[in-house]
Write an enzyme that holds these catalytic residues in place. Structure first.
Site, PDB file in Angstrom:
ATOM      1  N   ASP A  41     -18.520  -6.839  -9.273  1.00  0.00           N
ATOM      2  CA  ASP A  41     -18.422  -8.251  -9.608  1.00  0.00           C
ATOM      3  C   ASP A  41     -17.083  -8.464 -10.319  1.00  0.00           C
ATOM      4  OD1 ASP A  41     -19.313 -10.928  -9.987  1.00  0.00           O
ATOM      5  OD2 ASP A  41     -19.778 -10.428 -12.062  1.00  0.00           O
ATOM      6  N   ASP A  62     -25.549 -11.983 -10.870  1.00  0.00           N
ATOM      7  CA  ASP A  62     -25.529 -10.902  -9.883  1.00  0.00           C
ATOM      8  C   ASP A  62     -26.754  -9.994  -9.994  1.00  0.00           C
ATOM      9  OD1 ASP A  62     -24.995  -9.532 -12.204  1.00  0.00           O
ATOM     10  OD2 ASP A  62     -22.891  -9.156 -11.744  1.00  0.00           O
TER      11      ASP A  62
END
Length: 627
Positions: free
Chosen positions: A255, A489
């Site tokens: 991420d 996420d």
């Protein structure tokens, strides 16, 4: 005291009556006696091959006559007791084979068999007992409770005003700050956050020299704090099977915000772009807002982002501190993960009807533009963003209040050392590396270039990240590691073969769903964990291969008559010793290759010899090979 059945008890009574039991107890598992016996038997074995002794058959017989009872007296008694009790085990079989060799005219092989088997058994008992002592000491030195500090976000802890409570160790969360006072043991693995001290880890690694630890240094759970006061938490592994999965993965996805970057965004500009009076080509004036467009937008955004954990929300709140802003309060609130936040506000009146409460939304440009579906407004907003006076390089978030859209520009910097981490994972771990982010293309590519990542997937919602993780896992084979901070996420972390949550204080959702490693806010721990996982699984495979190889090369030739019995036992027990020695390598720092292993071995030997020559105590922990 060992319990015996009726038959075994009768044998023991007879043995005690004639003094056999006392002699057996004196000789049983006696290292020096066993070594003397083995030495005499080896001399007897070489007698026929030495010119001066090849005719001294009596010398050979005398050596065997002395050596055999040293290991045979206790073996014979133990075998008889086991047989009388109806127990047949490896000790009985070894004793029967050894004594049978006497009647077969090969007492030398029988003696060597017993001596080597006893020596191996003594070594096994020694290491087992030492391990039990070590485990007991570890348990005694590992506290069940920790002093958990009460902290406020990322604010530094004031040593003059510490507030803490005693909690069970298993209740600690990743990113927790714990207090370790002088004389206390560190309850969990962690990193020194504040303070410095001298610790001892002798009961953990055998290292007798006290070690200095200061801010940023790793500190293992169980280490004892000798002096000073420290604030430290570290790595949490959720299940040992994660190591196997981690070692097999061939791809890693990162991420962006808060993982590859610091996550500490800074608001650089606030820009009215649509719906404000006089806005033209992305520029506007302040006649439509109170006291002006920028201040009203900041006040609204700050009110909506209170209590948030998202980096953009924290940046908005930080930017609002110390500024004179209108009072805005939130009446209702809705969070849309991966998109933004919607709320109804008091303190800001609707343009068309001042009696109505204003509705506001803040989030990604795509989310805000999707709220405008008439008269081509959505495209107008997107075009205004593209033609922004501040360019496309910043991280952007849009705010909509009563049909007025304001663009916030944020700057985010890569984490220190992230390029070295990516380079290590690409060149040494041979992993496919990609970045997954919800940011727009320009911002994503800017960060990707700064952190040396070539494969970038941008403008992804949480469900898009999830689908991408699933697709890569299917197409690549070998599994995928997902590294994130648990914000937007969590589904992707859960779907990955292994999720690594990298955050000061991971969200409860991320901790719950990630079958994962939970790391403190240190991206440099990622290659270490992967290397350690590969080292551990490699050692297991090596140990199994060593054991099977020794068994095959010992048993098969022996059955076919190519090897004497004593050499067969030597190969078998030697294989056990090799497996034990190979397993000890797990205590070393992880490496990426055999060449690194060899270099680490020679570095450790060189340092050991150097310290011996200099008269200092040896450091029993091998030097780490840079990851």
């Amino acid at each position: 005291m060992e319990m015996h059945g009726a038959g075994g008890a009768a044998v023991m009574r007879l043995a005690k009556a004639i003094g056999w039991a006392d002699v057996a107890d004196a000789l049983r598992e006696h290292l020096q006696v066993c070594c003397i016996s083995l030495g005499l038997l080896l001399i007897a074995a070489v007698c026929p091959h030495v010119a001066l002794l090849n005719s001294a058959k009596r010398l050979q017989d005398a050596l065997i006559a002395v050596a055999f009872p040293l290991v045979g007296v206790s073996a014979a008694l133990d075998a008889l007791v086991n047989i009388a009790d109806g127990r047949i085990n490896i000790h009985v079989l070894m004793a029967l084979a050894a004594f049978a060799s006497i009647f077969m005219g090969n007492a030398l092989e029988g003696g060597l068999l017993l001596a080597m088997f006893n020596l191996a058994h003594i070594a096994e008992e020694y290491f087992t007992s030492k391990s039990m002592v070590d485990v007991r000491e570890l348990k005694e030195n590992h506290p069940e409770f920790a002093l958990l500090l009460e902290t406020k976000g990322d604010e530094p802890v004031q040593s003059s005003n510490l507030t803490y409570r005693k909690v069970p160790v298993h209740d600690l969360e990743v990113g927790s700050h714990i207090l370790v006072r002088a004389g206390e043991a560190v309850p969990v693995d962690g990193e020194v956050y504040q303070g410095s001290s001298t610790i001892t880890i002798e009961h953990l690694t055998g290292e007798t020299k006290p070690l200095e630890r200061t801010v940023g240094d790793a500190i293992p759970g169980g280490a004892r704090n000798l002096e000073g006061m420290m604030i430290v938490k570290g790595i949490l592994l959720k299940g040992g099977h994660v190591l196997d999965a981690l070692a097999s993965c061939q791809s890693v996805a990162f991420d962006k915000t808060g993982t590859l970057t610091t996550g500490k965004l800074t608001c650089k500009a606030i820009e009215p772009i649509h719906g404000h009076l006089g806005v033209e080509n992305g520029l506007g004036n302040s006649s439509c807002c109170t006291p002006n467009c920028e201040s009203e937008a900041l006040a609204v955004a700050a009110a909506m982002e209170k209590g948030t954990t998202h980096p953009i929300g924290r940046a908005v709140l930080d930017h609002s501190v110390g500024k004179e802003l209108p009072v805005v309060s939130v009446e209702s609130f809705e969070c849309l993960p991966g998109r933004g936040v919607a709320a109804t506000l008091s303190g800001v009146k609707a343009r068309n009807d001042e009696s109505e409460l204003a509705k506001a939304s803040i989030g990604s440009v795509e989310y805000i533009s999707s709220l405008y579906r008439s008269n081509g407004e959505s495209e107008q907003i997107k075009q205004a963003v593209k033609s922004s006076a501040y360019g496309p390089e910043f991280v952007q978030a849009a705010l909509s209040v009563d049909k007025k859209v304001t663009l916030f520009h944020f700057e985010d910097e890569p984490r220190p050392g992230v390029c070295e981490v990516i380079s290590t994972l690409r060149e040494k771990a041979k992993l496919r590396i990609m970045m997954l982010t919800g940011d727009h293309e320009s911002s994503a590519l800017r960060v990707a270039k700064a952190v040396c990542i070539d494969e970038v997937h941008y403008s992804l919602k949480p469900e898009d990240k999830l689908n991408k993780v699933k697709a890569v896992s299917r197409e690549g084979g070998g599994g995928l590691i997902m590294v994130g901070d648990g914000i937007n996420d969590a589904p992707a972390l859960a779907a990955a073969t292994v999720g690594i949550v990298l955050a000061q204080r991971a969200s409860a959702t991320a901790v719950a769903v990630a079958d994962a490693l939970l790391l403190q806010d240190n991206i440099c721990g990622v290659p270490f964990c992967i290397a350690k996982a590969r080292q551990t699984t490699s050692l297991v495979k090596q140990s199994v291969a060593l054991a099977l190889t020794c068994i095959i090369f010992a048993a098969l030739p022996s059955v076919l008559g190519f090897l004497p019995l004593w050499l067969t036992v030597l190969l078998h027990e030697g294989g056990t010793l090799l497996v034990c020695l190979n397993s000890i390598r797990a205590l070393n720092a992880p490496t990426w290759s055999l060449a690194d292993d060899v270099r680490q071995l020679f570095d450790g030997l060189r340092n050991y010899i150097s310290e011996k020559l200099n008269g200092s105590s040896p450091n029993r922990v091998a030097n780490a090979v840079p990851l």
